[in-house]
Design a protein around this motif. Structure first.
Motif, PDB file in Angstrom:
ATOM      1  N   THR A  82      41.786  32.010 -39.064  1.00  0.00           N
ATOM      2  CA  THR A  82      41.339  33.190 -38.253  1.00  0.00           C
ATOM      3  C   THR A  82      39.935  33.136 -37.337  1.00  0.00           C
ATOM      4  OG1 THR A  82      40.012  34.186 -39.777  1.00  0.00           O
ATOM      5  CG2 THR A  82      42.291  35.112 -39.571  1.00  0.00           C
ATOM      6  N   ASP A  83      39.042  31.994 -37.601  1.00  0.00           N
ATOM      7  CA  ASP A  83      37.849  31.841 -37.367  1.00  0.00           C
ATOM      8  C   ASP A  83      38.010  30.769 -36.009  1.00  0.00           C
ATOM      9  OD1 ASP A  83      36.934  33.533 -38.980  1.00  0.00           O
ATOM     10  OD2 ASP A  83      35.647  32.367 -40.051  1.00  0.00           O
ATOM     11  N   ALA A  84      39.127  30.550 -35.565  1.00  0.00           N
ATOM     12  CA  ALA A  84      39.278  29.323 -34.553  1.00  0.00           C
ATOM     13  C   ALA A  84      39.148  30.188 -33.135  1.00  0.00           C
ATOM     14  CB  ALA A  84      40.580  28.820 -34.653  1.00  0.00           C
ATOM     15  N   SER A  85      38.967  29.376 -31.969  1.00  0.00           N
ATOM     16  CA  SER A  85      38.942  29.894 -30.706  1.00  0.00           C
ATOM     17  C   SER A  85      39.866  30.707 -30.380  1.00  0.00           C
ATOM     18  CB  SER A  85      38.581  28.660 -29.940  1.00  0.00           C
ATOM     19  OG  SER A  85      39.567  27.737 -30.044  1.00  0.00           O
ATOM     20  N   ASP A  86      40.989  30.419 -30.812  1.00  0.00           N
ATOM     21  CA  ASP A  86      42.114  31.331 -30.278  1.00  0.00           C
ATOM     22  C   ASP A  86      43.382  30.875 -31.500  1.00  0.00           C
ATOM     23  OD1 ASP A  86      44.660  29.212 -29.387  1.00  0.00           O
ATOM     24  OD2 ASP A  86      42.695  28.658 -28.554  1.00  0.00           O
ATOM     25  N   PRO A  87      44.370  32.031 -31.669  1.00  0.00           N
ATOM     26  CA  PRO A  87      45.160  32.017 -32.770  1.00  0.00           C
ATOM     27  C   PRO A  87      45.936  30.769 -32.874  1.00  0.00           C
ATOM     28  CG  PRO A  87      45.394  34.037 -31.498  1.00  0.00           C
ATOM     29  CD  PRO A  87      44.419  33.214 -30.631  1.00  0.00           C
ATOM     30  N   VAL A  88      46.382  29.988 -31.863  1.00  0.00           N
ATOM     31  CA  VAL A  88      47.192  28.661 -32.029  1.00  0.00           C
ATOM     32  C   VAL A  88      46.235  27.708 -32.463  1.00  0.00           C
ATOM     33  CG1 VAL A  88      48.167  26.891 -30.817  1.00  0.00           C
ATOM     34  CG2 VAL A  88      48.959  29.440 -30.336  1.00  0.00           C
ATOM     35  N   ALA A  89      45.058  27.858 -31.970  1.00  0.00           N
ATOM     36  CA  ALA A  89      44.143  26.858 -32.681  1.00  0.00           C
ATOM     37  C   ALA A  89      44.066  26.833 -34.046  1.00  0.00           C
ATOM     38  CB  ALA A  89      42.783  26.910 -31.629  1.00  0.00           C
ATOM     39  N   GLY A  90      44.003  28.209 -34.478  1.00  0.00           N
ATOM     40  CA  GLY A  90      43.634  28.413 -35.982  1.00  0.00           C
ATOM     41  C   GLY A  90      44.953  27.950 -36.830  1.00  0.00           C
ATOM     42  N   LEU A 142      50.874  34.745 -35.026  1.00  0.00           N
ATOM     43  CA  LEU A 142      51.865  34.183 -34.203  1.00  0.00           C
ATOM     44  C   LEU A 142      52.353  35.404 -33.096  1.00  0.00           C
ATOM     45  CD1 LEU A 142      54.468  32.327 -36.411  1.00  0.00           C
ATOM     46  CD2 LEU A 142      52.942  31.244 -34.568  1.00  0.00           C
ATOM     47  N   ASP A 143      52.232  36.585 -33.797  1.00  0.00           N
ATOM     48  CA  ASP A 143      52.422  37.860 -32.743  1.00  0.00           C
ATOM     49  C   ASP A 143      51.478  38.056 -31.637  1.00  0.00           C
ATOM     50  OD1 ASP A 143      54.216  39.865 -32.359  1.00  0.00           O
ATOM     51  OD2 ASP A 143      52.986  41.145 -33.349  1.00  0.00           O
ATOM     52  N   ASP A 144      50.079  37.519 -32.230  1.00  0.00           N
ATOM     53  CA  ASP A 144      48.966  37.914 -31.078  1.00  0.00           C
ATOM     54  C   ASP A 144      49.248  36.831 -29.970  1.00  0.00           C
ATOM     55  OD1 ASP A 144      48.030  39.642 -32.731  1.00  0.00           O
ATOM     56  OD2 ASP A 144      46.177  38.084 -33.438  1.00  0.00           O
ATOM     57  N   CYS A 145      49.996  35.605 -30.157  1.00  0.00           N
ATOM     58  CA  CYS A 145      50.282  34.705 -29.004  1.00  0.00           C
ATOM     59  C   CYS A 145      51.597  35.213 -28.314  1.00  0.00           C
ATOM     60  CB  CYS A 145      50.399  33.555 -29.502  1.00  0.00           C
ATOM     61  SG  CYS A 145      49.223  32.797 -30.643  1.00  0.00           S
ATOM     62  N   GLY A 146      52.234  36.461 -28.592  1.00  0.00           N
ATOM     63  CA  GLY A 146      53.422  36.654 -27.843  1.00  0.00           C
ATOM     64  C   GLY A 146      54.674  35.755 -28.344  1.00  0.00           C
ATOM     65  N   HIS A 147      54.455  35.173 -29.454  1.00  0.00           N
ATOM     66  CA  HIS A 147      55.512  34.237 -29.999  1.00  0.00           C
ATOM     67  C   HIS A 147      56.751  35.093 -29.981  1.00  0.00           C
ATOM     68  CE1 HIS A 147      57.496  31.340 -32.389  1.00  0.00           C
ATOM     69  NE2 HIS A 147      56.522  30.511 -32.158  1.00  0.00           N
ATOM     70  N   ARG A 148      58.013  34.678 -29.866  1.00  0.00           N
ATOM     71  CA  ARG A 148      59.242  35.113 -29.817  1.00  0.00           C
ATOM     72  C   ARG A 148      59.772  35.599 -31.142  1.00  0.00           C
ATOM     73  NH1 ARG A 148      63.627  32.018 -25.747  1.00  0.00           N
ATOM     74  NH2 ARG A 148      62.966  33.037 -23.918  1.00  0.00           N
ATOM     75  N   HIS A 149      59.640  34.629 -32.070  1.00  0.00           N
ATOM     76  CA  HIS A 149      60.008  34.958 -33.569  1.00  0.00           C
ATOM     77  C   HIS A 149      58.899  34.551 -34.574  1.00  0.00           C
ATOM     78  CE1 HIS A 149      64.067  34.294 -31.779  1.00  0.00           C
ATOM     79  NE2 HIS A 149      63.600  33.193 -31.273  1.00  0.00           N
ATOM     80  N   PRO A 150      57.876  35.540 -34.489  1.00  0.00           N
ATOM     81  CA  PRO A 150      56.864  35.444 -35.427  1.00  0.00           C
ATOM     82  C   PRO A 150      57.209  35.371 -37.045  1.00  0.00           C
ATOM     83  CG  PRO A 150      56.699  37.633 -34.385  1.00  0.00           C
ATOM     84  CD  PRO A 150      57.907  36.963 -33.737  1.00  0.00           C
ATOM     85  N   SER A 189      56.334  29.107 -27.791  1.00  0.00           N
ATOM     86  CA  SER A 189      57.408  29.787 -27.706  1.00  0.00           C
ATOM     87  C   SER A 189      58.438  29.444 -26.475  1.00  0.00           C
ATOM     88  CB  SER A 189      57.093  31.252 -27.438  1.00  0.00           C
ATOM     89  OG  SER A 189      57.036  32.133 -28.366  1.00  0.00           O
ATOM     90  N   ARG A 190      58.729  28.138 -26.583  1.00  0.00           N
ATOM     91  CA  ARG A 190      59.752  27.762 -25.547  1.00  0.00           C
ATOM     92  C   ARG A 190      59.650  27.659 -24.205  1.00  0.00           C
ATOM     93  NH1 ARG A 190      65.886  27.089 -27.333  1.00  0.00           N
ATOM     94  NH2 ARG A 190      66.392  25.306 -26.126  1.00  0.00           N
ATOM     95  N   GLY A 191      59.170  27.077 -23.481  1.00  0.00           N
ATOM     96  CA  GLY A 191      59.348  26.842 -21.963  1.00  0.00           C
ATOM     97  C   GLY A 191      57.950  27.633 -21.626  1.00  0.00           C
ATOM     98  N   ARG A 192      57.952  28.887 -21.555  1.00  0.00           N
ATOM     99  CA  ARG A 192      56.993  29.971 -20.784  1.00  0.00           C
ATOM    100  C   ARG A 192      55.550  29.725 -21.764  1.00  0.00           C
ATOM    101  NH1 ARG A 192      58.875  35.793 -22.500  1.00  0.00           N
ATOM    102  NH2 ARG A 192      58.691  35.440 -24.873  1.00  0.00           N
ATOM    103  N   GLY A 193      54.745  29.562 -21.084  1.00  0.00           N
ATOM    104  CA  GLY A 193      53.288  29.614 -21.720  1.00  0.00           C
ATOM    105  C   GLY A 193      52.989  30.758 -22.682  1.00  0.00           C
ATOM    106  N   THR A 194      52.322  30.601 -23.631  1.00  0.00           N
ATOM    107  CA  THR A 194      52.019  31.679 -24.778  1.00  0.00           C
ATOM    108  C   THR A 194      50.834  32.123 -24.221  1.00  0.00           C
ATOM    109  OG1 THR A 194      50.819  30.139 -26.119  1.00  0.00           O
ATOM    110  CG2 THR A 194      53.029  30.519 -26.563  1.00  0.00           C
ATOM    111  N   ALA A 195      50.323  33.693 -24.848  1.00  0.00           N
ATOM    112  CA  ALA A 195      49.087  34.175 -24.493  1.00  0.00           C
ATOM    113  C   ALA A 195      47.830  33.256 -24.784  1.00  0.00           C
ATOM    114  CB  ALA A 195      48.946  35.637 -25.048  1.00  0.00           C
ATOM    115  N   CYS A 196      47.905  32.485 -25.795  1.00  0.00           N
ATOM    116  CA  CYS A 196      46.832  31.859 -26.340  1.00  0.00           C
ATOM    117  C   CYS A 196      46.580  30.437 -25.650  1.00  0.00           C
ATOM    118  CB  CYS A 196      46.855  31.796 -27.656  1.00  0.00           C
ATOM    119  SG  CYS A 196      47.175  33.743 -28.379  1.00  0.00           S
ATOM    120  N   GLU A 197      47.188  29.863 -24.803  1.00  0.00           N
ATOM    121  CA  GLU A 197      46.955  28.354 -24.577  1.00  0.00           C
ATOM    122  C   GLU A 197      47.001  28.171 -23.089  1.00  0.00           C
ATOM    123  OE1 GLU A 197      49.730  25.939 -26.443  1.00  0.00           O
ATOM    124  OE2 GLU A 197      51.416  26.715 -25.579  1.00  0.00           O
TER     125      GLU A 197
END
Lengths: 197, 197
Positions: A82-90, A142-150, A189-197
């Motif tokens: 949780t203490d990373a700059s963004d969820p995917v980095a975590g 994962l949900d925070d990134c708008g991942h399709r299948h968290p 989340s395949r193809g389209r960019g996620t909210a966190c990168e």
DNA sequence: TGCTATCTTGGGCATATGACCAATTGGGCA
DNA sequence: TGCCCAATTGGTCATATGCCCAAGATAGCA
């Protein structure tokens, strides 16, 4: 009714702690069913009679040691996640952190307790609860990134962590560098960019 | 006592086989270090003295049983992997096939032997060789699809298989349906279509 | 200074264990 | 037929195990 002498209680708690720590070490080193009252007492530098004074049975000692260790291990992962700059980095930091666990008796003890849970329903449900909790934290991330299948991906990531640490037994050089491209694809989340990168 | 037995040599081989099979069962049921000469002999319906006649030691029995089982398990996966309509379908079939291993003592025995390999160098190198071989087959399959990271992904897929079967201890409903979206992303070479789909 | 609740000690009991072995069996072959 | 030898038996040995317990030690309280 006088309250119990604090120093005596403290001494007792110290012995309990030493036994729990010794148990984790020996579970990892020798395997769950190879830990005996005498070896655990010797490792804790304590006489063997104390095992059955502080714990109802050997199994109770091992169970408590296993659940404590699992809770502590997952607890140590939480800030990394949780203490990373963004969820995917975590999540990437989580996998990078696994490199520190090479030859770690604690992690071997965790896997030993998974297998022991097969024969101990109480241990099984305790560990299951902790695993479900961890999965949910990963799923939220994962949900925070708008991942399709968290949820589904969290299940796979949790299993992958244990699988990688298992396989490291045969392949100590297996590091986060190797797994990075695959983990990348899992998090994306395949193809389209996620909210966190 | 019983019906006319086959030749003595053949009978000996039959006993060896029964001991090997009994060993795998008991490793899965009770854990590696909880298998004794007497329990394995009883399960094989054989007197306990025969264990040390046919095997150099209890450990040698367990080791041989573990390696045989691992080899057989991976051997059963091979046709699933290769006899599919295309390489990616083969890999999906592999994961779908794991659903059959729920509550499978054989798979528990495999994981038990991973941990036992930690304390037995000979077992460790034997299992490591089989795992490397399996990874290479998966990597070839991925390479046939023009996958970007065949070797790295094969490592992750192999670890994921063991991790999923481990986690199924706590979550028996965990099936290939759940993991499918994540596995899909692992097999796909990101964005552009692969040669096999 | 006793008194009490708690903790600790060392040993004991019944059972289980890995390894070993002398004696016996029984099928195939000369 | 009778011999040979791998296979099998049932038991012994020293050691280890989980659990238990009576006796002793220890520190705080009256």
């Amino acid at each position: 009714m006088t309250s119990p002498p604090p120093s005596a209680v403290k001494r007792g708690d110290a012995v309990r702690g030493k036994l729990l720590r010794a148990a984790v070490e020996l579970i990892g080193e020798r395997g769950w069913t190879a830990v005996s009252t005498r070896t655990v007492a010797e490792r804790a530098q304590v006489t063997s009679g104390l095992v059955h004074y502080h714990f109802a049975s050997l199994q109770a000692l091992l169970r408590e040691a296993a659940v404590d260790t699992m809770r502590a291990t997952l607890g140590a992962m939480r800030p990394v996640l949780t203490d990373a700059s963004d969820p995917v980095a975590g999540l990437h930091a989580l996998f990078a952190g696994l490199d520190q666990h090479t030859d770690d008796v604690v992690w071997l003890a965790v896997t030993e307790s998974y297998l022991a849970a097969t024969r101990d329903p109480e241990l099984r449900s305790a560990l299951a609860a902790l695993i479900v909790e961890f999965r949910e934290e990963v799923a939220n991330q994962l949900d925070d990134c708008g991942h399709r299948h968290p949820a589904e991906t969290a299940v796979v990531l949790a299993a992958l962590i244990d699988g990688l640490l298992l396989h490291r037994i045969f392949d100590p050089r297996l590091s986060a560098d190797t797994t990075r491209p695959a983990v990348d694809r899992l998090l994306d989340s395949r193809g389209r960019g996620t909210a966190c990168e």
